[in-house]
Motif scaffolding. Structure first.
Motif, PDB file in Angstrom:
ATOM      1  N   ASN A 236       0.818  -1.214   0.000  1.00 47.13           N
ATOM      2  CA  ASN A 236       0.000   0.000   0.000  1.00 47.13           C
ATOM      3  C   ASN A 236       0.850   1.262   0.000  1.00 47.13           C
ATOM      4  N   SER A 237       2.128   1.148   0.395  1.00 47.15           N
ATOM      5  CA  SER A 237       3.006   2.315   0.424  1.00 47.15           C
ATOM      6  C   SER A 237       3.352   2.815  -0.972  1.00 47.15           C
ATOM      7  N   PHE A 238       3.148   1.990  -1.997  1.00 45.79           N
ATOM      8  CA  PHE A 238       3.418   2.418  -3.372  1.00 45.79           C
ATOM      9  C   PHE A 238       2.301   3.288  -3.941  1.00 45.79           C
ATOM     10  N   ILE A 239       1.194   3.403  -3.215  1.00 44.19           N
ATOM     11  CA  ILE A 239       0.089   4.247  -3.646  1.00 44.19           C
ATOM     12  C   ILE A 239       0.200   5.579  -2.920  1.00 44.19           C
ATOM     13  N   GLY A 240       0.663   6.601  -3.621  1.00 44.59           N
ATOM     14  CA  GLY A 240       0.838   7.921  -3.037  1.00 44.59           C
ATOM     15  C   GLY A 240      -0.373   8.804  -3.240  1.00 44.59           C
ATOM     16  N   GLN A 241      -0.282  10.032  -2.731  1.00 48.39           N
ATOM     17  CA  GLN A 241      -1.401  10.963  -2.851  1.00 48.39           C
ATOM     18  C   GLN A 241      -1.567  11.474  -4.274  1.00 48.39           C
ATOM     19  N   GLN A 243       0.543  10.160  -7.111  1.00 48.02           N
ATOM     20  CA  GLN A 243       0.949   9.200  -8.135  1.00 48.02           C
ATOM     21  C   GLN A 243       1.058   7.810  -7.533  1.00 48.02           C
ATOM     22  N   VAL A 244       1.064   6.831  -8.414  1.00 49.70           N
ATOM     23  CA  VAL A 244       1.147   5.428  -8.017  1.00 49.70           C
ATOM     24  C   VAL A 244       2.345   4.791  -8.705  1.00 49.70           C
ATOM     25  N   ASP A 245       3.168   4.108  -7.932  1.00 51.72           N
ATOM     26  CA  ASP A 245       4.330   3.408  -8.478  1.00 51.72           C
ATOM     27  C   ASP A 245       3.860   2.045  -8.989  1.00 51.72           C
ATOM     28  N   TRP A 246       3.318   2.049 -10.224  1.00 52.76           N
ATOM     29  CA  TRP A 246       2.663   0.858 -10.737  1.00 52.76           C
ATOM     30  C   TRP A 246       3.609  -0.321 -10.896  1.00 52.76           C
ATOM     31  N   LEU A 249       4.361  -1.796  -7.493  1.00 54.60           N
ATOM     32  CA  LEU A 249       3.121  -2.298  -6.913  1.00 54.60           C
ATOM     33  C   LEU A 249       2.711  -3.618  -7.550  1.00 54.60           C
ATOM     34  N   SER A 253       2.833  -7.506  -6.200  1.00 54.72           N
ATOM     35  CA  SER A 253       1.597  -8.291  -6.244  1.00 54.72           C
ATOM     36  C   SER A 253       1.817  -9.625  -6.943  1.00 54.72           C
TER      37      SER A 253
END
Length: 281
Positions: A236-241, A243-246, A249, A253
């Protein structure tokens, strides 16, 4: 001169069989397609994330390697400890409870089984405040033990019901014959009953393990230190306010999904046998 009989022609599959097989492949593809997209996105370079094509022009395998160098390997170890500990705890409690209720008729037996089933209806999300307060009073907040206890408690009811149905389907005469041969109660249980009930045990094991492996909400609430967080919370730390570090992430997964797929593939036959326990007498 005798003539040999002509070889029987191979019958073509019926239309119904073809339709059912085609529908099965389509449904399987629908379920597997998100995982395929997840894998391809995990291997995309950063500059090609917005490309409209599904297949990347080049595969960046370093995204999977970066999972280990980023410290998420420790979170994966925490997930293994929580899932493994919860599974062991559930089996230690559910095996004697299910065996006793299947082999003995006592007062309020039905009420006890219904009460066990009712606990399965409660969701951890609805009880988060009470769970957090209880573990806070015992000083177990932000510990792996708190996650093991919660996951074990919420998966116990399912294991008891599955094992109860399987123990009840095993004839009592087998145990009585073992008693005549000189085996005690525990000897009969471990030498006769448990080997026959192994499909049910494996079913309870795999469902408890997967439920604890995928749990997120309780772990997010009870753990605050990064080193004590399971992989579901760490991802969940890869989901920022903003941008998302796809890549990371999805790479995390993919790696988190592989152990469960391997485990389920190894014991899939026993799982099916355990789920159908008691359906045929």
């Amino acid at each position: 001169m005798a003539h040999s009989a002509p070889a029987p022609s191979r019958a073509l599959p019926r239309v119904k069989t073809v339709i059912v097989a085609a529908a099965a492949y389509v449904i399987a593809f629908i379920f597997l397609f998100p995982y395929l997209v997840m894998l391809l996105t995990a291997l995309r370079p950063q500059e090609s994330l917005r490309n409209p094509t599904y297949l990347p022009e080049t595969f960046q395998w370093s995204n999977l390697v970066g999972f280990w160098s980023g410290g998420l390997a420790d979170n994966l170890l925490v997930t293994l400890q929580v899932a493994g500990g919860s599974t062991v705890l559930v089996l230690l409690v559910a095996l004697p409870a299910a065996y006793y209720t299947a082999r003995h008729t006592f007062r309020f037996r039905t009420a006890f089984l219904i009460l066990v089933l009712v606990t399965q209806m409660f969701q951890p999300t609805a009880m988060l405040v009470g769970i957090y307060r209880e573990f806070f009073q015992f000083g177990l907040v932000d510990t792996i033990w708190s996650l093991i206890l919660v996951n074990g408690g919420f998966n116990l009811a399912f294991a008891v019901w599955i094992l109860n149905a399987y123990f009840a389907s095993i004839p009592r005469e087998l145990e009585e014959a073992a008693f005549i041969d000189g085996n005690g109660r525990f000897g009969t249980l471990f030498r006769i009953t448990l080997p026959l009930a192994m499909p049910g045990v494996v079913t309870a094991l795999i469902f408890t393990f997967i439920a604890a492996w995928n749990e997120f909400v309780v772990a997010l609430t009870l753990t605050t230190s990064p080193e004590n967080q399971p992989l579901t919370v760490a991802l969940n730390s890869f989901i920022g306010q903003y941008q998302v570090d796809w890549q990371n992430l999805f790479a995390g997964s993919v790696i988190a999904t592989i152990p469960v797929i391997i485990l389920f593939a190894l014991i899939e036959r026993k799982v099916v046998g355990g789920l159908t326990a008691g359906s045929i007498k």
